[in-house]
Design a protein around this motif. Structure first.
Motif, PDB file in Angstrom:
ATOM      1  N   GLU A   1     -13.367 -42.535  33.775  1.00 18.89           N
ATOM      2  CA  GLU A   1     -13.868 -41.163  33.639  1.00 18.89           C
ATOM      3  C   GLU A   1     -14.970 -40.890  34.651  1.00 18.89           C
ATOM      4  OE1 GLU A   1     -12.997 -40.502  28.863  1.00 18.89           O
ATOM      5  OE2 GLU A   1     -14.846 -41.483  29.517  1.00 18.89           O
ATOM      6  N   LEU A   2     -15.817 -41.880  34.886  1.00 17.58           N
ATOM      7  CA  LEU A   2     -16.863 -41.725  35.894  1.00 17.58           C
ATOM      8  C   LEU A   2     -16.253 -41.526  37.276  1.00 17.58           C
ATOM      9  CD1 LEU A   2     -19.925 -41.802  36.544  1.00 17.58           C
ATOM     10  CD2 LEU A   2     -19.634 -44.262  36.950  1.00 17.58           C
ATOM     11  N   ASP A   3     -15.238 -42.310  37.603  1.00 20.73           N
ATOM     12  CA  ASP A   3     -14.572 -42.179  38.903  1.00 20.73           C
ATOM     13  C   ASP A   3     -13.922 -40.803  39.041  1.00 20.73           C
ATOM     14  OD1 ASP A   3     -15.335 -44.733  39.533  1.00 20.73           O
ATOM     15  OD2 ASP A   3     -13.408 -45.661  39.017  1.00 20.73           O
ATOM     16  N   ALA A   4     -13.296 -40.325  37.963  1.00 21.45           N
ATOM     17  CA  ALA A   4     -12.651 -39.008  37.998  1.00 21.45           C
ATOM     18  C   ALA A   4     -13.683 -37.902  38.199  1.00 21.45           C
ATOM     19  CB  ALA A   4     -11.869 -38.777  36.710  1.00 21.45           C
ATOM     20  N   ALA A   5     -14.823 -38.042  37.524  1.00 23.29           N
ATOM     21  CA  ALA A   5     -15.894 -37.052  37.662  1.00 23.29           C
ATOM     22  C   ALA A   5     -16.440 -37.049  39.081  1.00 23.29           C
ATOM     23  CB  ALA A   5     -17.006 -37.334  36.659  1.00 23.29           C
ATOM     24  N   ARG A   6     -16.649 -38.238  39.636  1.00 20.23           N
ATOM     25  CA  ARG A   6     -17.124 -38.342  41.022  1.00 20.23           C
ATOM     26  C   ARG A   6     -16.137 -37.692  41.985  1.00 20.23           C
ATOM     27  NH1 ARG A   6     -19.237 -44.280  40.464  1.00 20.23           N
ATOM     28  NH2 ARG A   6     -21.503 -44.048  40.635  1.00 20.23           N
ATOM     29  N   ALA A   7     -14.842 -37.951  41.773  1.00 22.52           N
ATOM     30  CA  ALA A   7     -13.812 -37.386  42.640  1.00 22.52           C
ATOM     31  C   ALA A   7     -13.796 -35.864  42.573  1.00 22.52           C
ATOM     32  CB  ALA A   7     -12.447 -37.945  42.251  1.00 22.52           C
ATOM     33  N   ALA A   8     -14.212 -35.320  41.425  1.00 17.81           N
ATOM     34  CA  ALA A   8     -14.259 -33.859  41.254  1.00 17.81           C
ATOM     35  C   ALA A   8     -15.575 -33.263  41.742  1.00 17.81           C
ATOM     36  CB  ALA A   8     -14.045 -33.504  39.787  1.00 17.81           C
ATOM     37  N   GLY A   9     -16.459 -34.111  42.290  1.00 15.24           N
ATOM     38  CA  GLY A   9     -17.718 -33.611  42.850  1.00 15.24           C
ATOM     39  C   GLY A   9     -18.922 -33.748  41.961  1.00 15.24           C
ATOM     40  N   ALA A  10     -18.775 -34.437  40.817  1.00 11.33           N
ATOM     41  CA  ALA A  10     -19.908 -34.604  39.898  1.00 11.33           C
ATOM     42  C   ALA A  10     -20.837 -35.707  40.399  1.00 11.33           C
ATOM     43  CB  ALA A  10     -19.415 -34.919  38.492  1.00 11.33           C
ATOM     44  N   VAL A  11     -22.129 -35.490  40.217  1.00 14.69           N
ATOM     45  CA  VAL A  11     -23.149 -36.452  40.634  1.00 14.69           C
ATOM     46  C   VAL A  11     -23.639 -37.218  39.410  1.00 14.69           C
ATOM     47  CG1 VAL A  11     -25.423 -36.720  41.690  1.00 14.69           C
ATOM     48  CG2 VAL A  11     -23.869 -34.936  42.514  1.00 14.69           C
ATOM     49  N   PRO A  12     -23.503 -38.550  39.379  1.00 13.55           N
ATOM     50  CA  PRO A  12     -24.038 -39.330  38.259  1.00 13.55           C
ATOM     51  C   PRO A  12     -25.565 -39.336  38.303  1.00 13.55           C
ATOM     52  CG  PRO A  12     -22.344 -40.555  39.455  1.00 13.55           C
ATOM     53  CD  PRO A  12     -22.728 -39.391  40.314  1.00 13.55           C
ATOM     54  N   VAL A  13     -26.195 -39.141  37.149  1.00 15.11           N
ATOM     55  CA  VAL A  13     -27.656 -39.135  37.091  1.00 15.11           C
ATOM     56  C   VAL A  13     -28.141 -39.947  35.904  1.00 15.11           C
ATOM     57  CG1 VAL A  13     -27.785 -36.833  38.142  1.00 15.11           C
ATOM     58  CG2 VAL A  13     -27.852 -37.068  35.648  1.00 15.11           C
ATOM     59  N   SER A  14     -29.393 -40.374  36.002  1.00 14.97           N
ATOM     60  CA  SER A  14     -30.074 -41.055  34.906  1.00 14.97           C
ATOM     61  C   SER A  14     -30.935 -40.047  34.148  1.00 14.97           C
ATOM     62  CB  SER A  14     -30.963 -42.166  35.464  1.00 14.97           C
ATOM     63  OG  SER A  14     -31.835 -42.648  34.464  1.00 14.97           O
ATOM     64  N   LEU A  15     -30.991 -40.217  32.833  1.00 11.71           N
ATOM     65  CA  LEU A  15     -31.867 -39.378  32.001  1.00 11.71           C
ATOM     66  C   LEU A  15     -33.125 -40.136  31.594  1.00 11.71           C
ATOM     67  CD1 LEU A  15     -29.319 -37.528  29.675  1.00 11.71           C
ATOM     68  CD2 LEU A  15     -30.291 -36.765  31.855  1.00 11.71           C
ATOM     69  N   GLY A  16     -33.394 -41.234  32.283  1.00  8.94           N
ATOM     70  CA  GLY A  16     -34.601 -41.990  31.994  1.00  8.94           C
ATOM     71  C   GLY A  16     -34.310 -43.435  31.630  1.00  8.94           C
ATOM     72  N   ARG A  17     -35.331 -44.149  31.267  1.00  7.01           N
ATOM     73  CA  ARG A  17     -35.227 -45.588  31.017  1.00  7.01           C
ATOM     74  C   ARG A  17     -34.693 -45.939  29.635  1.00  7.01           C
ATOM     75  NH1 ARG A  17     -41.168 -47.349  33.437  1.00  7.01           N
ATOM     76  NH2 ARG A  17     -40.835 -46.541  35.554  1.00  7.01           N
ATOM     77  N   ARG A  18     -34.614 -44.962  28.763  1.00  6.71           N
ATOM     78  CA  ARG A  18     -34.153 -45.242  27.407  1.00  6.71           C
ATOM     79  C   ARG A  18     -32.739 -44.704  27.204  1.00  6.71           C
ATOM     80  NH1 ARG A  18     -39.067 -44.334  28.137  1.00  6.71           N
ATOM     81  NH2 ARG A  18     -38.785 -42.090  28.287  1.00  6.71           N
ATOM     82  N   ILE A  19     -31.969 -45.401  26.375  1.00  7.49           N
ATOM     83  CA  ILE A  19     -30.612 -44.967  26.064  1.00  7.49           C
ATOM     84  C   ILE A  19     -30.670 -43.920  24.953  1.00  7.49           C
ATOM     85  CG2 ILE A  19     -28.322 -45.677  25.287  1.00  7.49           C
ATOM     86  CD1 ILE A  19     -29.121 -46.723  28.041  1.00  7.49           C
ATOM     87  N   LEU A  20     -30.123 -42.756  25.215  1.00  5.80           N
ATOM     88  CA  LEU A  20     -30.161 -41.655  24.259  1.00  5.80           C
ATOM     89  C   LEU A  20     -28.852 -41.561  23.479  1.00  5.80           C
ATOM     90  CD1 LEU A  20     -31.780 -38.944  26.569  1.00  5.80           C
ATOM     91  CD2 LEU A  20     -32.935 -40.483  24.971  1.00  5.80           C
ATOM     92  N   ARG A  21     -28.938 -41.143  22.242  1.00 13.20           N
ATOM     93  CA  ARG A  21     -27.744 -40.929  21.435  1.00 13.20           C
ATOM     94  C   ARG A  21     -26.924 -39.760  21.985  1.00 13.20           C
ATOM     95  NH1 ARG A  21     -27.487 -43.098  16.209  1.00 13.20           N
ATOM     96  NH2 ARG A  21     -29.295 -44.353  15.612  1.00 13.20           N
ATOM     97  N   ALA A  22     -25.659 -39.719  21.583  1.00 13.25           N
ATOM     98  CA  ALA A  22     -24.768 -38.658  22.054  1.00 13.25           C
ATOM     99  C   ALA A  22     -25.297 -37.280  21.688  1.00 13.25           C
ATOM    100  CB  ALA A  22     -23.366 -38.852  21.476  1.00 13.25           C
ATOM    101  N   GLU A  23     -25.900 -37.169  20.488  1.00 13.47           N
ATOM    102  CA  GLU A  23     -26.401 -35.867  20.046  1.00 13.47           C
ATOM    103  C   GLU A  23     -27.764 -35.528  20.645  1.00 13.47           C
ATOM    104  OE1 GLU A  23     -27.529 -38.704  16.591  1.00 13.47           O
ATOM    105  OE2 GLU A  23     -26.072 -38.582  18.233  1.00 13.47           O
ATOM    106  N   THR A  24     -28.346 -36.468  21.367  1.00 14.31           N
ATOM    107  CA  THR A  24     -29.657 -36.244  21.977  1.00 14.31           C
ATOM    108  C   THR A  24     -29.566 -35.993  23.479  1.00 14.31           C
ATOM    109  OG1 THR A  24     -30.598 -37.775  20.354  1.00 14.31           O
ATOM    110  CG2 THR A  24     -31.990 -37.197  22.219  1.00 14.31           C
ATOM    111  N   ALA A  25     -28.675 -36.715  24.145  1.00 10.94           N
ATOM    112  CA  ALA A  25     -28.628 -36.707  25.607  1.00 10.94           C
ATOM    113  C   ALA A  25     -28.422 -35.312  26.194  1.00 10.94           C
ATOM    114  CB  ALA A  25     -27.522 -37.642  26.081  1.00 10.94           C
ATOM    115  N   GLY A  26     -27.447 -34.579  25.681  1.00 12.79           N
ATOM    116  CA  GLY A  26     -27.170 -33.253  26.220  1.00 12.79           C
ATOM    117  C   GLY A  26     -28.319 -32.282  26.039  1.00 12.79           C
ATOM    118  N   LEU A  27     -28.961 -32.367  24.874  1.00 14.75           N
ATOM    119  CA  LEU A  27     -30.060 -31.451  24.578  1.00 14.75           C
ATOM    120  C   LEU A  27     -31.281 -31.764  25.448  1.00 14.75           C
ATOM    121  CD1 LEU A  27     -29.694 -31.335  20.694  1.00 14.75           C
ATOM    122  CD2 LEU A  27     -28.534 -29.971  22.441  1.00 14.75           C
ATOM    123  N   VAL A  28     -31.523 -33.054  25.681  1.00 15.70           N
ATOM    124  CA  VAL A  28     -32.614 -33.446  26.587  1.00 15.70           C
ATOM    125  C   VAL A  28     -32.314 -32.944  27.996  1.00 15.70           C
ATOM    126  CG1 VAL A  28     -33.667 -35.431  27.743  1.00 15.70           C
ATOM    127  CG2 VAL A  28     -33.380 -35.447  25.265  1.00 15.70           C
TER     128      VAL A  28
END
Length: 247
Positions: free
Chosen positions: A206-233
Motif C-alpha cells: 500500500e505504501l508503494d502504491a501510494a508513492r506511485a500515485a504521488g503521495a509523500v510518506p511523513v512522520s507524525l512524531g516519535r510516538r506511535i499513534l492509534r488509528a483513531e488519533t493519527a488522522g485527527l492529530v
C-alpha cells in the motif's frame, strides 16, 4: 445559534420539514420569533427568523445573507483505513468538526473490519448522519460527504489532489511539517489527500502504491499513534500550519 442545512436558499420565505422540523419543535422547543441560520448546498448561509411552527413544518423568513465563511482554505480529504467499532464514528465526527472536506473509508490489507455490499452501504449511511450532525454543531458551510467504502487502489485512482500525504510509522526522514512547507512553496496546498492506516498499519504494498500515485510518506512524531488519533492529530497540524486554527 443553531444551524440547519437546506437544498437551496431560493426566496425570503422558506419551510423546513422532516427530521429538522421535529428537532426544532420537539427538542429545541423554538418558538416564532426565534432566529436560526440556514446553509444551502452551495455553501450560501443566511440568518432567518421562525414565523410559524409545528411538529412537521417550520416556516422561516430570511433576514439577511451571511458573508462569513467557516470553511478552511485547504480542501482536505481524509482517506481513513477502516477502524474497529465506534472508532470510525469518532474519527468521522471529529474530522468534520475540524474542517475535513470529505472522508473516504478505505479497506486496507491490515484492516480488522471487513465491509462489503449492503453492510458497507448501511455503515456509510450511518457515518453520513454523524457527519451531518457534526457539521451542524461546528457551524460548517457544507455537509462533508462520507464516500463509499473503497480499496486503496480505488481511492488513489479517484483522488487527484495537488498534495498527497501518507502517514507512515516507519518514516524517519520527512516530517509532516516539512512536507507541508514543500507543498506551500510549490503553491500546491489548495487541496490535500491525507492517508491514514487502520489499527494494523499500512502495508509495504500500500505504501508503494501510494508513492506511485504521488503521495509523500511523513512522520507524525516519535510516538506511535492509534488509528483513531493519527488522522485527527494530522488534520490539526495541517490546519495549524495553514493558519486555519487562528492566524
Amino acid at each position: 445559534m443553531h444551524r440547519f442545512f437546506v437544498p437551496q436558499l431560493y426566496n425570503e420565505t422558506m419551510t423546513i420539514e422532516g427530521v429538522d422540523a421535529r428537532h426544532i419543535s420537539k427538542v429545541l422547543r423554538m418558538q416564532p420569533g426565534a432566529q436560526l441560520q440556514l446553509v444551502s448546498d452551495d455553501g450560501v448561509s443566511a440568518l432567518a427568523e421562525i414565523t410559524a411552527i409545528d411538529s412537521e413544518c417550520v416556516t422561516v423568513h430570511c433576514l439577511e445573507k451571511l458573508a462569513e465563511s467557516h470553511e478552511p482554505a485547504v480542501r482536505l480529504i481524509l482517506a481513513q483505513g477502516l477502524a474497529k467499532g465506534e472508532k470510525m464514528e469518532l474519527i468521522i465526527q471529529k474530522a468534520v468538526e475540524m474542517g475535513a472536506y470529505s472522508v473516504v473509508p478505505v479497506a486496507m490489507e491490515h484492516s480488522v473490519v471487513r465491509l462489503d455490499g449492503a453492510k458497507a452501504a448501511k455503515k456509510v449511511e450511518r457515518w453520513q448522519k454523524i457527519a451531518e450532525s457534526a457539521a451542524k454543531q461546528s457551524k460548517r458551510d457544507i455537509i462533508p460527504e462520507v464516500q463509499p467504502v473503497q480499496t486503496m487502489a480505488q481511492m488513489l485512482a479517484a483522488n487527484d489532489c495537488a498534495t498527497k500525504i501518507i502517514a507512515y510509522e516507519c518514516e524517519d526522514k520527512k516530517s509532516l511539517k516539512a512536507a507541508l512547507k514543500e507543498a506551500q512553496a510549490k503553491g500546491a496546498l489548495t487541496d490535500l489527500l491525507l492517508i491514514i492506516g487502520p489499527e494494523g498499519g499500512i502495508s509495504e504494498a500500500e505504501l508503494d502504491a501510494a508513492r506511485a500515485a504521488g503521495a509523500v510518506p511523513v512522520s507524525l512524531g516519535r510516538r506511535i499513534l492509534r488509528a483513531e488519533t493519527a488522522g485527527l492529530v494530522a488534520i490539526s497540524a495541517i490546519f495549524y500550519e495553514t493558519g486555519d486554527l487562528g492566524d
